[in-house]
Design a protein around this motif. Structure first.
Motif, PDB file in Angstrom:
ATOM      1  N   THR A   5      -2.028  10.291  -9.199  1.00  0.00           N
ATOM      2  CA  THR A   5      -1.761  10.890 -10.505  1.00  0.00           C
ATOM      3  C   THR A   5      -2.594  10.209 -11.580  1.00  0.00           C
ATOM      4  OG1 THR A   5       0.499  11.201  -9.758  1.00  0.00           O
ATOM      5  CG2 THR A   5       0.099  11.502 -12.103  1.00  0.00           C
ATOM      6  N   LEU A   6      -2.599   8.877 -11.557  1.00  0.00           N
ATOM      7  CA  LEU A   6      -3.329   8.128 -12.576  1.00  0.00           C
ATOM      8  C   LEU A   6      -4.825   8.412 -12.508  1.00  0.00           C
ATOM      9  CD1 LEU A   6      -1.341   4.821 -12.282  1.00  0.00           C
ATOM     10  CD2 LEU A   6      -1.559   6.212 -14.333  1.00  0.00           C
ATOM     11  N   VAL A   7      -5.344   8.438 -11.286  1.00  0.00           N
ATOM     12  CA  VAL A   7      -6.773   8.739 -11.149  1.00  0.00           C
ATOM     13  C   VAL A   7      -7.049  10.138 -11.683  1.00  0.00           C
ATOM     14  CG1 VAL A   7      -8.633   9.146  -9.497  1.00  0.00           C
ATOM     15  CG2 VAL A   7      -7.163   7.163  -9.235  1.00  0.00           C
ATOM     16  N   GLY A   8      -6.129  11.083 -11.382  1.00  0.00           N
ATOM     17  CA  GLY A   8      -6.283  12.440 -11.876  1.00  0.00           C
ATOM     18  C   GLY A   8      -6.349  12.485 -13.392  1.00  0.00           C
ATOM     19  N   ILE A   9      -5.453  11.751 -14.046  1.00  0.00           N
ATOM     20  CA  ILE A   9      -5.432  11.722 -15.508  1.00  0.00           C
ATOM     21  C   ILE A   9      -6.721  11.122 -16.052  1.00  0.00           C
ATOM     22  CG2 ILE A   9      -4.336  10.626 -17.500  1.00  0.00           C
ATOM     23  CD1 ILE A   9      -1.680  10.756 -15.805  1.00  0.00           C
ATOM     24  N   PHE A  10      -7.104   9.995 -15.470  1.00  0.00           N
ATOM     25  CA  PHE A  10      -8.292   9.310 -15.975  1.00  0.00           C
ATOM     26  C   PHE A  10      -9.550  10.135 -15.799  1.00  0.00           C
ATOM     27  CE2 PHE A  10      -8.176   4.922 -17.477  1.00  0.00           C
ATOM     28  CZ  PHE A  10      -6.817   4.765 -17.534  1.00  0.00           C
ATOM     29  N   PHE A  11      -9.639  10.793 -14.660  1.00  0.00           N
ATOM     30  CA  PHE A  11     -10.914  11.457 -14.414  1.00  0.00           C
ATOM     31  C   PHE A  11     -11.066  12.713 -15.238  1.00  0.00           C
ATOM     32  CE2 PHE A  11      -9.961  14.657 -11.003  1.00  0.00           C
ATOM     33  CZ  PHE A  11     -10.973  15.567 -11.250  1.00  0.00           C
ATOM     34  N   THR A  12      -9.969  13.441 -15.453  1.00  0.00           N
ATOM     35  CA  THR A  12     -10.112  14.640 -16.284  1.00  0.00           C
ATOM     36  C   THR A  12     -10.381  14.252 -17.736  1.00  0.00           C
ATOM     37  OG1 THR A  12      -7.707  14.704 -16.197  1.00  0.00           O
ATOM     38  CG2 THR A  12      -8.878  16.343 -14.913  1.00  0.00           C
ATOM     39  N   ALA A  13      -9.675  13.220 -18.203  1.00  0.00           N
ATOM     40  CA  ALA A  13      -9.902  12.777 -19.588  1.00  0.00           C
ATOM     41  C   ALA A  13     -11.341  12.294 -19.752  1.00  0.00           C
ATOM     42  CB  ALA A  13      -8.919  11.672 -19.957  1.00  0.00           C
TER      43      ALA A  13
END
Lengths: 244, 263
Positions: free
Chosen positions: B92-100
């Motif tokens: 989840t965290l990687v998902g948030i970071f990468f889209t941002a």
């Protein structure tokens, strides 16, 4: 001779105390069982002994141990193409994994033979049956001249060969290789059958001593908080549960 | 030097050859553990995280590579420290970071550099890039070789690894940092977007074909090297962008590997 001496051991997590002021010792070449209800801190004790959890108090090894550890339920990726031989070689110095020396290979086979798993040498770990995996994991634990083994609740139901249970094998190995063994178990029949001494744990140390003295209705009630019906069957095979 | 026809050497200069070897080796070795740990999408996601760093470098006139490296490094540190609080999963965290990061990157990156950042261009690399690639590549290779047993144990089972007194959290962080480094390294060569593919594809193909960890590792390296060389050669021969060609060759190898499945 005392191998391990634990003095006033406490392990605290931010929101709760897992162990409080535990003291006990383990004699060389003996099998010590740890019993206690769920959440009693048994696995936490193992982690402290393995040196992966910070603790207060003292853990004194009277000689430098070579620890072998068998986890409770090994979760692993069955598609990872590691072979049994490679698994054991991962414990050796790194060139051995790529180009194993004759002596290293001999030791691998030797360890596997001790647990009657020699024929599994080139099999993939992901393709082993439950009993085969147990034997390989014990071979892995004793590999490298381990002298102190920690078993986190080996599955009692698995017959590893004919009538010999995993505990029979552990007892046999302990004698043959002069291993000191600490094992966690829920099965009081097994404890009474195989352990030389017992430690009862429920965050604090409730009792310790030989199974005959510890496994009494009074002691067990104090430990588990409810009457436990348990009878020592001294000369019977312990009840086996088949999970396969 | 008579093994290859000389026109290959005209298309693949010694520097490109060298950089290709370093990138292929580090990516395919890391891939063994990335694929083994089923975190394939994380290397892809990390490649997007690099974009704002690249953009900042291009805008402010410093080496975009260093910008990418810095952003990747701090993102991994922040992701790991939030993950340890245990509320959000790593994915989840990687998902948030990468889209941002992708959003920020697309907003600020100068348009004429966008394609190059996403897909790289090995033909345009200069001496500075070669030096950077070499340094990073050797650093990654050194760590992977040195910690091969530890990473293997954790990949196989983290239960077993901590039982041996390995600091699993610290090794996991080290692994992610290596992954971030390899992504940064690959940006100039095959581009941020496609570096993830070079990490995953050779190892996945190798996993299909290998019957042991040793076999998996060696095959992954061989597939990685073939992908880079054949890809660069085809790109040169047909005047196509090298990054996508490398990935296409790698994907083709993966396709072939499906026919020799052992798993």
């Amino acid at each position: 001779m005392t191998f391990l001496e634990v003095k006033n051991l406490s392990v605290k997590f931010p929101d709760f105390k897992a162990l409080e002021g535990i003291s006990f010792s383990a004699e060389e070449g003996k099998i010590t069982a740890i019993i206690g209800p769920n959440g009693a801190g048994k696995t936490v004790l193992f982690r402290a002994l393995l040196g992966v959890l910070p603790y207060e108090g003292e853990i004194i090894w009277h000689k430098k141990p070579t620890l072998g550890y068998v986890p409770q339920r090994l979760e692993f990726d069955r598609t990872f193409p590691l072979t049994v031989k490679e698994l054991l070689l991962l414990k050796t110095k790194w060139p051995n994994f790529w180009l194993p020396k004759e002596s290293a290979l001999k030791e691998v086979v030797n360890s596997l033979n001790h647990t009657r798993a020699g024929h599994l040498l080139d099999k993939r770990v992901g393709k082993l049956s439950g009993g085969e995996l147990q034997r390989v994991l014990i071979a892995y634990a004793i590999f490298g001249q381990s002298d102190f083994l920690l078993f986190d609740e080996p599955l009692s139901g698995i017959d590893i060969e004919g009538e010999m249970t995993i505990y029979g094998l552990i007892k046999h190995l302990a004698k043959e290789l002069n291993l000191t063994v600490l094992f966690i178990s829920h099965d009081l029949n097994i404890v009474s059958e195989y352990a030389d001494s017992v430690i009862c744990l429920n965050k604090k140390l409730f009792c310790s001593g030989v199974p005959e003295k510890i496994l009494t209705p009074e002691q067990l009630k104090a430990l588990y908080g409810a009457p436990i019906t348990f009878y020592l069957h001294k000369h019977e095979e312990p009840v086996k549960h088949h999970h396969s | 030097m008579t093994v290859f026809p000389s026109f290959i050497f005209q298309m693949i200069s010694p520097t490109v050859f060298f950089v290709g070897v370093v990138v292929a080796l580090s990516a395919s070795l890391l891939g063994v553990f990335v694929v083994g740990r089923r975190m394939a999408l994380i290397s892809d996601a990390l490649s997007h995280v690099a974009l704002p760093g690249l953009a900042a470098g291009l805008l402010l006139g410093f080496d975009p590579f260093l910008g990418a490296l810095a952003v990747l490094f701090f993102s991994v540190l922040i992701i790991s420290s939030i993950e340890r609080q245990g509320i959000l999963s790593f994915e989840t965290l990687v998902g948030i970071f990468f889209t941002a990061a992708l959003a920020i990157g697309l907003l600020i990156i100068p348009e004429e550099h966008l394609l190059e950042s996403l897909f790289g261009d090995i033909a345009k690399i200069g001496y500075l890039e070669i030096l950077e690639t070499a340094l990073l590549g050797f650093l990654i290779l050194f760590f992977i070789v040195f910690f091969f047993r530890e990473f293997s144990k954790i990949t196989f089972s983290s239960d077993l690894a901590w039982g041996e007194g390995l600091n699993v959290n610290r090794l996991n962080l080290a692994f992610l940092l290596l992954l971030a480094l390899s992504v940064a390294m690959g940006i100039k060569i095959i581009g941020a977007l496609l570096m993830g593919a070079l990490i995953i594809l050779p190892a996945s193909a190798a996993k299909n074909a290998a019957g042991s960890l040793k076999g998996l590792t060696l095959l992954s390296i061989i597939f990685g090297l073939i992908s880079v060389f054949v890809g660069l050669f085809l790109a040169g021969a047909f005047q196509l962008p090298p990054g996508p060609m490398v990935v296409m060759v790698s994907a083709a190898i993966f396709g072939l590997s499906l026919f020799v499945r052992k798993a």
